[in-house]
Design an enzyme around this catalytic site. Structure first.
Site, short mmCIF file in Angstrom:
data_model
loop_
_atom_site.label_atom_id
_atom_site.label_comp_id
_atom_site.label_asym_id
_atom_site.label_seq_id
_atom_site.Cartn_x
_atom_site.Cartn_y
_atom_site.Cartn_z
N GLY A 72 6.45 4.64 -28.84
CA GLY A 72 5.77 5.56 -28.08
C GLY A 72 5.62 5.24 -26.61
O GLY A 72 5.55 5.94 -25.66
N ASN A 152 -6.14 9.11 -29.04
CA ASN A 152 -6.35 7.79 -29.87
C ASN A 152 -7.79 7.27 -30.03
O ASN A 152 -8.16 6.94 -31.01
CB ASN A 152 -5.39 7.00 -29.34
CG ASN A 152 -5.37 6.53 -28.04
OD1 ASN A 152 -5.34 7.36 -27.06
ND2 ASN A 152 -5.55 5.39 -27.72
N GLN A 180 -0.53 10.61 -31.80
CA GLN A 180 -1.55 10.38 -32.62
C GLN A 180 -1.76 11.92 -33.36
O GLN A 180 -2.34 11.91 -34.32
CB GLN A 180 -2.91 10.39 -31.99
CG GLN A 180 -3.09 8.96 -31.27
CD GLN A 180 -3.32 7.78 -32.43
OE1 GLN A 180 -3.59 8.19 -33.51
NE2 GLN A 180 -3.15 6.87 -31.96
N SER A 200 5.76 8.38 -32.10
CA SER A 200 5.88 6.98 -32.49
C SER A 200 5.95 6.65 -34.02
O SER A 200 5.08 7.30 -34.96
CB SER A 200 4.79 6.00 -31.83
OG SER A 200 4.72 4.51 -32.52
N GLY A 201 6.68 5.85 -34.64
CA GLY A 201 6.83 5.61 -36.18
C GLY A 201 5.69 4.99 -36.78
O GLY A 201 5.32 5.46 -37.82
N CYS A 327 -5.01 -1.58 -27.94
CA CYS A 327 -4.32 -2.04 -26.84
C CYS A 327 -5.36 -2.52 -25.92
O CYS A 327 -4.84 -3.26 -25.07
CB CYS A 327 -3.41 -0.91 -26.22
SG CYS A 327 -2.46 -0.06 -27.39
C1 LIG Z 1 -1.70 8.29 -27.86
C2 LIG Z 1 -0.70 6.81 -28.02
N1 LIG Z 1 0.47 7.01 -27.18
C3 LIG Z 1 1.23 6.13 -26.85
C4 LIG Z 1 1.04 4.99 -27.82
C5 LIG Z 1 2.02 3.93 -27.91
O1 LIG Z 1 2.98 3.89 -29.04
P1 LIG Z 1 3.74 2.40 -29.36
O2 LIG Z 1 2.65 1.71 -29.92
O3 LIG Z 1 4.93 2.98 -30.21
O4 LIG Z 1 4.31 1.77 -28.21
C6 LIG Z 1 -0.20 4.93 -28.68
C7 LIG Z 1 -0.23 3.63 -29.46
O5 LIG Z 1 -1.58 3.34 -29.68
C8 LIG Z 1 -0.95 6.14 -28.44
O6 LIG Z 1 -2.00 6.11 -29.43
#
Ligand SMILES: Cc1ncc(COP(=O)(O)O)c(C=O)c1O
Length: 405
Positions: A72, A152, A180, A200-201, A327
């Protein structure tokens, strides 16, 4: 000890059928490079093509519109930077929202440092972007709008189809982060009017470190992050992660098969969780929209309590939850999402996110509710703040949230 995993928005366990496919492409078919013309390469190439079709089908796209990425974060950056830099001669204005994931928000902030003009739209008390605000923010210099499909941290689902209608025929590129929402609610790029879409996988029971970017045919977009080989039709250089891509394809296929039944099941659990938490505990409010939210997502703020302390106590009981975004954990700053919703700093520290998924049952919900009682009581009784702070101040109208009960 009983283990309850309530952190599916952070990541999901890999589905056993996905793991089987990944394993197959790490063993029997492991050495084929999809760019090679020989037998081994062609097996890998065929697997990529099939996965591309599965991912495309899940979002109502054509397979040639799917580019595989490392997840993602890469897809968001690729979408945002690619769209902005490709269209710089047409304008320099980018619109996003205050509650985007950092993968998008920081990508837009990086553009601001490069001289782009950026509008960060506010959200209401539910974390929802207002469609009129999007329309009002558009200028003749606007080239890109990037808004997430579902948040998220608080689970609110944005009015993407309405924004898509506002953007349509204005020559503006519309990027949506569907990390999400995919697998939880319908995501169709045509119905929603989307030009670029992030997938995102690991949020759909697939592997970590794999994702995709959808680029609508004809969109004025080019890759700007990597310089290298001709993979992915010159759109994403680097040898493809074949096992990961195969896993993503399988995960997307399963997500579509299971979505309806699974989400009905999770909705019942989620509603029990929300109903019981807001009934049993005082000074707790649901965060995010009460109804326009992901079917697996329950999030709260508990006053007079530190979310991190609650998490550790829950972990000791075998329950995995989160304070918001995985994160952002490790940071002492409260969530930018909660602050943007008008929740005061002190209260935002008491956030708890419970996100349900495939392995969860009603017994898990009951186990959590039982465990949470003594934890809340203990931390509240220890809090020096409980009598000092007027927690109502600065809170935007909580509307019909079941708050302060
Ligand atoms: C809304 C959203 N976008 C992007 C990401 C990032 O994805 P990735 O962990 O695959 O880099 C996340 C991951 O928490 C997310 O919740």
């Amino acid at each position: 000890m009983r283990r309850v995993y309530f952190d599916h928005s952070a990541t999901t366990p890999v589905h056993p059928l996905v793991a089987e496919e990944v394993y197959r492409f790490m063993t029997e078919h492991n050495y084929g490079n999809p760019s090679s013309l020989h037998y081994f390469g062609q097996i890998a190439r065929k697997a990529l093509d099939e996965s591309r079709e599965k991912v495309a089908k899940a979002i109502g796209a054509k397979s040639e519109e799917i580019i595989f990425t490392s997840g993602g974060t890469e897809s968001d950056n690729m979408a945002i930077h690619g769209a902005a830099l490709t269209n710089i001669k047409r304008g320099n204005h980018v619109i996003t929202s205050a509650v985007e994931h950092h993968a998008a928000l920081n990508a837009v902030k990086a553009l601001a440092k490069q001289g782009f003009s950026v509008t960060v739209l506010p959200v209401d008390q539910y974390g929802m972007v207002n469609v009129d605000d999007v329309e009002k923010a558009i200028t003749d210099k606007t080239i890109l709008i990037s808004i997430m499909h579902a948040n998220n941290e608080v689970g609110t689902i944005m009015p993407i189809a309405e924004i898509g209608k506002v953007v349509k025929d204005r020559g503006i590129i519309f990027h949506v982060d569907a990390v999400q929402s995919l697998g939880k609610i319908p995501v169709n790029v045509d119905d929603l009017g989307i030009d670029l879409l992030t997938v995102s996988g690991h949020k759909i029971y697939g592997p970590k470190g794999i994702g995709a970017l959808y680029v609508r045919k004809g969109t004025r977009w080019r890759p700007t992050l990597f310089h290298g080989g001709a993979q992915e039709r010159l759109r994403r250089a680097g040898t493809e992660n074949v096992p990961g891509i195969v896993g993503l394809g399988k995960a997307a296929e399963l997500a579509m098969e299971n979505m309806e039944a699974e989400n009905k099941r999770l909705l019942t659990l989620r509603d029990k969780l929300i109903g019981e938490v807001t009934k049993r505990f005082s000074h707790v409010r649901l965060t995010g929209h009460p109804t326009i939210r992901l079917p697996n997502h329950a999030s709260f703020v508990f006053e007079y309590i530190e979310g991190e302390s609650v998490l550790l106590s829950l972990d000791m009981k075998g329950i995995a939850a989160s304070t918001g975004s995985a994160c952002a954990s490790g940071s002492l700053e409260p969530s930018h999402v909660l602050l943007s919703m008008g929740i005061p700093h002190e209260i935002a520290h008491g956030s708890i996110r419970l996100t349900l998924g495939a392995g969860n049952t009603e017994e898990d919900v009951d186990y959590f509710l039982e465990a949470m009682g003594p934890i809340v009581e203990r931390f509240r009784s220890m809090s020096p703040l409980s009598e000092e702070i007027d927690y109502n101040k600065n809170i935007k109208d909580p509307g019909n949230l079941q708050s302060y009960c």
